[in-house]
Design a protein around this motif. Sequence first.
Motif, PDB file in Angstrom:
ATOM      1  N   ILE A 221       0.851  -1.127   0.139  1.00 16.99           N
ATOM      2  CA  ILE A 221       0.114   0.317   0.104  1.00 16.99           C
ATOM      3  C   ILE A 221       0.902   1.205  -0.177  1.00 16.99           C
ATOM      4  O   ILE A 221       0.647   2.092  -0.742  1.00 16.99           O
ATOM      5  CB  ILE A 221      -0.860  -0.098   1.028  1.00 16.99           C
ATOM      6  N   GLY A 222       1.613   1.252   0.839  1.00 14.35           N
ATOM      7  CA  GLY A 222       2.909   2.374   1.008  1.00 14.35           C
ATOM      8  C   GLY A 222       3.526   2.638  -0.324  1.00 14.35           C
ATOM      9  O   GLY A 222       3.640   4.090  -0.845  1.00 14.35           O
ATOM     10  N   ARG A 223       3.901   1.448  -0.752  1.00 18.31           N
ATOM     11  CA  ARG A 223       4.735   1.611  -2.049  1.00 18.31           C
ATOM     12  C   ARG A 223       3.866   2.237  -3.311  1.00 18.31           C
ATOM     13  O   ARG A 223       4.276   3.201  -3.991  1.00 18.31           O
ATOM     14  CB  ARG A 223       5.449   0.348  -2.634  1.00 18.31           C
ATOM     15  N   THR A 224       2.563   1.766  -3.383  1.00 17.27           N
ATOM     16  CA  THR A 224       1.794   2.182  -4.499  1.00 17.27           C
ATOM     17  C   THR A 224       1.316   3.447  -4.376  1.00 17.27           C
ATOM     18  O   THR A 224       1.504   4.259  -5.109  1.00 17.27           O
ATOM     19  CB  THR A 224       0.605   1.264  -4.592  1.00 17.27           C
ATOM     20  N   LEU A 225       0.958   3.834  -3.235  1.00 23.44           N
ATOM     21  CA  LEU A 225       0.730   5.310  -2.758  1.00 23.44           C
ATOM     22  C   LEU A 225       1.796   6.430  -3.189  1.00 23.44           C
ATOM     23  O   LEU A 225       1.778   7.273  -3.791  1.00 23.44           O
ATOM     24  CB  LEU A 225       0.318   5.898  -1.396  1.00 23.44           C
TER      25      LEU A 225
ATOM     26  N   LEU B 160      -1.297   3.952   9.370  1.00 20.90           N
ATOM     27  CA  LEU B 160      -1.749   4.689   8.565  1.00 20.90           C
ATOM     28  C   LEU B 160      -1.358   5.823   8.150  1.00 20.90           C
ATOM     29  O   LEU B 160      -0.687   6.605   7.163  1.00 20.90           O
ATOM     30  CB  LEU B 160      -3.235   4.859   8.464  1.00 20.90           C
ATOM     31  N   LEU B 161      -1.258   6.658   9.610  1.00 16.94           N
ATOM     32  CA  LEU B 161      -0.987   8.114   9.571  1.00 16.94           C
ATOM     33  C   LEU B 161       0.605   8.137   9.545  1.00 16.94           C
ATOM     34  O   LEU B 161       0.928   9.514   9.207  1.00 16.94           O
ATOM     35  CB  LEU B 161      -1.594   8.760  10.585  1.00 16.94           C
ATOM     36  N   ARG B 162       1.396   7.050   9.684  1.00 16.90           N
ATOM     37  CA  ARG B 162       2.769   7.131   9.694  1.00 16.90           C
ATOM     38  C   ARG B 162       3.631   6.566   8.346  1.00 16.90           C
ATOM     39  O   ARG B 162       4.698   6.443   8.239  1.00 16.90           O
ATOM     40  CB  ARG B 162       3.406   6.774  10.869  1.00 16.90           C
ATOM     41  N   LEU B 163       2.555   6.136   7.415  1.00 18.77           N
ATOM     42  CA  LEU B 163       2.975   5.499   6.212  1.00 18.77           C
ATOM     43  C   LEU B 163       4.192   6.425   5.635  1.00 18.77           C
ATOM     44  O   LEU B 163       5.177   6.033   5.115  1.00 18.77           O
ATOM     45  CB  LEU B 163       1.830   5.458   5.191  1.00 18.77           C
TER      46      LEU B 163
ATOM     47  N   GLU C 242       6.207   8.368   6.711  1.00 16.55           N
ATOM     48  CA  GLU C 242       7.890   8.396   7.054  1.00 16.55           C
ATOM     49  C   GLU C 242       8.629   7.413   6.403  1.00 16.55           C
ATOM     50  O   GLU C 242       9.797   7.606   6.236  1.00 16.55           O
ATOM     51  CB  GLU C 242       7.725   8.007   8.721  1.00 16.55           C
ATOM     52  N   GLU C 243       7.814   6.228   6.092  1.00 15.02           N
ATOM     53  CA  GLU C 243       8.842   4.995   5.288  1.00 15.02           C
ATOM     54  C   GLU C 243       8.775   5.319   3.867  1.00 15.02           C
ATOM     55  O   GLU C 243       9.699   4.990   2.994  1.00 15.02           O
ATOM     56  CB  GLU C 243       8.364   3.738   5.710  1.00 15.02           C
ATOM     57  N   PHE C 244       7.457   5.727   3.357  1.00 15.76           N
ATOM     58  CA  PHE C 244       7.208   6.035   1.807  1.00 15.76           C
ATOM     59  C   PHE C 244       7.091   7.315   1.710  1.00 15.76           C
ATOM     60  O   PHE C 244       5.973   7.902   2.061  1.00 15.76           O
ATOM     61  CB  PHE C 244       6.112   4.817   1.472  1.00 15.76           C
ATOM     62  N   PRO C 245       7.866   7.970   0.760  1.00 17.03           N
ATOM     63  CA  PRO C 245       7.850   9.183   0.736  1.00 17.03           C
ATOM     64  C   PRO C 245       6.457   9.531   0.110  1.00 17.03           C
ATOM     65  O   PRO C 245       6.004   9.037  -0.801  1.00 17.03           O
ATOM     66  CB  PRO C 245       8.715   9.730  -0.166  1.00 17.03           C
ATOM     67  N   ASN C 246       5.902  10.870   0.351  1.00 19.28           N
ATOM     68  CA  ASN C 246       4.332  11.213  -0.067  1.00 19.28           C
ATOM     69  C   ASN C 246       3.295  10.125  -0.024  1.00 19.28           C
ATOM     70  O   ASN C 246       2.315  10.440  -0.814  1.00 19.28           O
ATOM     71  CB  ASN C 246       4.637  11.685  -1.776  1.00 19.28           C
ATOM     72  N   ALA C 247       3.472   9.202   0.644  1.00 16.29           N
ATOM     73  CA  ALA C 247       2.277   8.263   0.927  1.00 16.29           C
ATOM     74  C   ALA C 247       1.302   8.999   2.090  1.00 16.29           C
ATOM     75  O   ALA C 247       1.714   8.850   3.257  1.00 16.29           O
ATOM     76  CB  ALA C 247       2.827   7.136   1.703  1.00 16.29           C
ATOM     77  N   ASN C 248       0.573   9.772   1.651  1.00 20.83           N
ATOM     78  CA  ASN C 248      -0.282  10.581   2.679  1.00 20.83           C
ATOM     79  C   ASN C 248      -1.733   9.901   2.580  1.00 20.83           C
ATOM     80  O   ASN C 248      -2.354   9.556   1.466  1.00 20.83           O
ATOM     81  CB  ASN C 248      -0.567  11.875   1.851  1.00 20.83           C
ATOM     82  N   ALA C 249      -2.125   9.841   4.200  1.00 21.50           N
ATOM     83  CA  ALA C 249      -3.480   9.249   4.392  1.00 21.50           C
ATOM     84  C   ALA C 249      -4.382  10.186   5.211  1.00 21.50           C
ATOM     85  O   ALA C 249      -3.611  10.699   6.377  1.00 21.50           O
ATOM     86  CB  ALA C 249      -3.188   7.757   4.693  1.00 21.50           C
ATOM     87  N   GLY C 250      -5.515   9.910   5.288  1.00 20.45           N
ATOM     88  CA  GLY C 250      -6.171  10.733   6.211  1.00 20.45           C
ATOM     89  C   GLY C 250      -7.642   9.968   6.559  1.00 20.45           C
ATOM     90  O   GLY C 250      -7.809   8.938   5.741  1.00 20.45           O
ATOM     91  N   VAL C 251      -7.900  10.177   7.816  1.00 18.35           N
ATOM     92  CA  VAL C 251      -9.049   9.118   8.146  1.00 18.35           C
ATOM     93  C   VAL C 251     -10.361  10.123   8.540  1.00 18.35           C
ATOM     94  O   VAL C 251     -10.416  11.100   8.800  1.00 18.35           O
ATOM     95  CB  VAL C 251      -8.852   8.568   9.280  1.00 18.35           C
ATOM     96  N   ILE C 252     -11.539   9.125   8.419  1.00 21.52           N
ATOM     97  CA  ILE C 252     -12.603   9.874   8.835  1.00 21.52           C
ATOM     98  C   ILE C 252     -13.219   8.930   9.803  1.00 21.52           C
ATOM     99  O   ILE C 252     -13.242   7.581   9.557  1.00 21.52           O
ATOM    100  CB  ILE C 252     -13.794   9.964   7.675  1.00 21.52           C
ATOM    101  N   LEU C 253     -13.703   9.351  10.847  1.00 17.84           N
ATOM    102  CA  LEU C 253     -14.103   8.172  11.857  1.00 17.84           C
ATOM    103  C   LEU C 253     -15.649   8.678  12.547  1.00 17.84           C
ATOM    104  O   LEU C 253     -15.821   9.389  13.325  1.00 17.84           O
ATOM    105  CB  LEU C 253     -13.184   8.293  13.306  1.00 17.84           C
ATOM    106  N   PRO C 254     -16.466   8.082  11.794  1.00 17.34           N
ATOM    107  CA  PRO C 254     -18.031   8.361  12.508  1.00 17.34           C
ATOM    108  C   PRO C 254     -18.311   7.300  13.488  1.00 17.34           C
ATOM    109  O   PRO C 254     -18.033   6.383  13.636  1.00 17.34           O
ATOM    110  CB  PRO C 254     -18.801   7.795  11.124  1.00 17.34           C
ATOM    111  N   MET C 255     -18.841   8.338  14.652  1.00 25.17           N
ATOM    112  CA  MET C 255     -19.381   7.337  15.795  1.00 25.17           C
ATOM    113  C   MET C 255     -20.245   7.759  16.371  1.00 25.17           C
ATOM    114  O   MET C 255     -20.711   9.085  16.469  1.00 25.17           O
ATOM    115  CB  MET C 255     -18.173   7.473  16.386  1.00 25.17           C
TER     116      MET C 255
END
Length: 374
Positions: free
Chosen positions: A124-128, A158-161, A163-176
């Motif tokens: 996932i990290g590499r693809t992003l 997810l949120l630290r991807l 660090e290992e993979f440059p520009n692998a950015n991710a955000g989350v939505i947490l409905p509860m």
Amino acid sequence: MRKYLYSDETLFRNHDLFEIGYVPEVFNYREAQLEDIAFALKPGLHGSRPLNITLRGLPGTGKTTAVRLIYSEIEETTRRLVPVYVNCQTERTKFAIFAKIYGKLHGHQPPPTGTPVRKLIYDIGRTLSERNTVLSVCLDDANYLLVNKTLNEILYTLLRLYEEFPNANAGVILPMSSMEVKLPQELDSCVLSVLQLKEVYFSPYTEEEISDILKYRARLGLFPGVLSDSLFDLIIEQTMRCGDLRVGLDLVKQSVMTAERAGRMAVEPEDVLSAYEVSKHVHLSASIRALTKDEKSLLYEIADMATDTGSFLTSGAVYEVASEKMRLSYTGFYEKIRKFDQMRLVELSYLNNGGRTREIALRYDPEKVKEVCE
Ligand SMILES: Nc1ncnc2c1ncn2[C@@H]1O[C@H](COP(=O)(O)OP(=O)(O)OP(=O)(O)O)[C@@H](O)[C@H]1O
Ligand SMILES: [Mg+2]
């Protein structure tokens, strides 16, 4: 011969409109919330990291629908930002969730066995990173992942991807729908520091709003004359007993189905009243789903006592029994009872003796409550 399964006598113009997963085309009264979600996702359209948000609000206030609408707009307009919707009631492990993300990014599922999660995350990290795409992951009903710190681990990864993979950015939505979950207590500080969670609040719908939404849905979904104005009002009245829009939608569906089965061309009052006996459980299940583990145990005890005594319960008596079975301060106990009252699971009333004792009356069949709590 008469046809049984494919008889075309139906009162529904479109049955799908009353199904659980249906995403309505017209979604009023949530403009501000849709804008907040869009605002959080916007950086993703330009390759940056989206803001992380939690959507809070009682069951049936449109959180899931809002995400579905925004995610389908993203799918139609860009490939830069990839939205992944996860239902945490069904996908409860780190592997299941990363497999879902992997599937969405690569267009096919990972091999079902023998793939370590580490490998999925690596891919996932590499693809992003290679495609320069951004990920938005919605973990719907994320409170289900609080067990064993699963949520903490997933967010950390997810949120630290990046660090290992440059520009692998991710955000989350947490409905509860559980209002009590306090994420700062559930997550580690290293996760909280990258999470920087903003909250979007989904207020309960008013009676007018519920009525308007249901009227629109009934007009589209039913043939004219099936549901008279006065019976529509009865449906609204019944819906407001628990205040949950989902019950209203289910009531329309169940009443019309009952009329249909009886071979009538229009709904009658008995149809609505008997449908309510079924539909109200939609509210019960959704509300219990929104409770924390401790709250569920307490509600279970109340239902258990109500089965035994059959008569009314006083707050003092319930506290006495409950505090033997679980660790509970009186203040904590009272807060939970008040919440049950607000969620219309119980009715709380003062006894007419001038004291502070309250009567607690369960609004549902105790056996049913116990069954759902388990
Ligand atoms: N503003 C609206 N207009 C039309 N339909 C709506 C609106 N809000 C909610 N609904 C309908 O109400 C039902 C419940 O909405 P939804 O599933 O989005 O609620 P939720 O906040 O995610 O609830 P839960 O916390 O129980 O998951 C859905 O069938 C949805 O179509
Ligand atoms: Mg939902």
